[in-house]
Scaffold this motif. Structure first.
Motif, PDB file in Angstrom:
ATOM      1  N   ARG A  32       0.842  -1.204   0.000  1.00 23.61           N
ATOM      2  CA  ARG A  32       0.000   0.000   0.000  1.00 23.61           C
ATOM      3  C   ARG A  32       0.881   1.259   0.000  1.00 23.61           C
ATOM      4  O   ARG A  32       0.635   2.201  -0.756  1.00 23.61           O
ATOM      5  N   GLN A  33       1.913   1.275   0.840  1.00 26.00           N
ATOM      6  CA  GLN A  33       2.832   2.420   0.880  1.00 26.00           C
ATOM      7  C   GLN A  33       3.511   2.614  -0.474  1.00 26.00           C
ATOM      8  O   GLN A  33       3.649   3.742  -0.954  1.00 26.00           O
ATOM      9  N   ARG A  36       1.039   4.020  -3.056  1.00 24.69           N
ATOM     10  CA  ARG A  36       0.643   5.405  -2.739  1.00 24.69           C
ATOM     11  C   ARG A  36       1.679   6.409  -3.206  1.00 24.69           C
ATOM     12  O   ARG A  36       1.343   7.551  -3.524  1.00 24.69           O
ATOM     13  N   LYS A  37       2.931   5.999  -3.261  1.00 18.73           N
ATOM     14  CA  LYS A  37       3.976   6.908  -3.774  1.00 18.73           C
ATOM     15  C   LYS A  37       3.701   7.270  -5.224  1.00 18.73           C
ATOM     16  O   LYS A  37       4.062   8.356  -5.675  1.00 18.73           O
ATOM     17  N   ASP A  39       0.544   7.108  -6.628  1.00 18.95           N
ATOM     18  CA  ASP A  39      -0.844   7.549  -6.754  1.00 18.95           C
ATOM     19  C   ASP A  39      -0.952   9.011  -6.321  1.00 18.95           C
ATOM     20  O   ASP A  39      -1.409   9.321  -5.228  1.00 18.95           O
ATOM     21  N   ARG A  42      -4.352  10.315  -5.265  1.00 17.54           N
ATOM     22  CA  ARG A  42      -4.943   9.530  -4.165  1.00 17.54           C
ATOM     23  C   ARG A  42      -6.333   8.980  -4.503  1.00 17.54           C
ATOM     24  O   ARG A  42      -7.209   8.923  -3.659  1.00 17.54           O
ATOM     25  N   GLU A  85      -5.730  -1.502  -4.398  1.00 15.88           N
ATOM     26  CA  GLU A  85      -6.304  -2.193  -3.228  1.00 15.88           C
ATOM     27  C   GLU A  85      -6.798  -3.587  -3.621  1.00 15.88           C
ATOM     28  O   GLU A  85      -6.671  -4.536  -2.853  1.00 15.88           O
ATOM     29  N   THR A 104     -10.482   4.776   5.047  1.00 14.87           N
ATOM     30  CA  THR A 104     -10.275   5.693   3.934  1.00 14.87           C
ATOM     31  C   THR A 104     -10.399   7.154   4.341  1.00 14.87           C
ATOM     32  O   THR A 104      -9.839   8.025   3.709  1.00 14.87           O
ATOM     33  N   SER A 107      -6.063   7.905   6.459  1.00 18.09           N
ATOM     34  CA  SER A 107      -5.108   6.888   6.068  1.00 18.09           C
ATOM     35  C   SER A 107      -3.773   7.028   6.798  1.00 18.09           C
ATOM     36  O   SER A 107      -2.801   6.406   6.445  1.00 18.09           O
TER      37      SER A 107
END
Length: 111
Positions: A32-33, A36-37, A39, A42, A85, A104, A107
């Motif tokens: 997930r981390q 997210r870098k 995305d 978000r 996800e 959500t 986060s």
């Protein structure tokens, strides 16, 4: 061919999911981390090319062919994006890892 199931029943894809799960970034929290870098807005997805880059740049032990196959399966809506996800859920399910999705609304990590 695998849309909707992520190919989780296919032995070849199971091996690929296991490689991801057993890599240094393979647990749900780290995956997930990682995504997210990439995305920036978000919204929960990354482009197929960013998905490939994220996995390969972080030394997930996949061949380019395996990574492309995974990217193709992960693009469930044929839009050139991966809903990460859903990918994380599949990796966790195939590998038997617990996967607690963050709230959500917030986060940030728990205090």
């Amino acid at each position: 061919k695998y849309k909707g199931s992520w190919g989780a029943e296919d032995p070849k894809l199971q091996r690929i999911y296991w490689k991801v799960a057993n890599s240094m970034v393979g647990n749900p929290h780290r995956l997930r981390q990682l995504f997210r870098k990439f995305d920036m807005d978000r919204n929960g997805d990354v482009s197929s090319s960013e998905f490939l880059s994220a996995l390969l740049a972080n030394h997930v032990p996949l061949s380019r062919e395996e990574a492309r196959m995974l990217s193709s399966v992960a693009d469930t809506q044929d839009r050139g994006v991966v809903l990460y996800e859903e990918f994380i859920d599949t990796v966790a399910r195939v590998s038997g890892q617990p996967n607690r999705r963050p709230n959500t609304a917030d986060s940030s990590p728990p205090a």
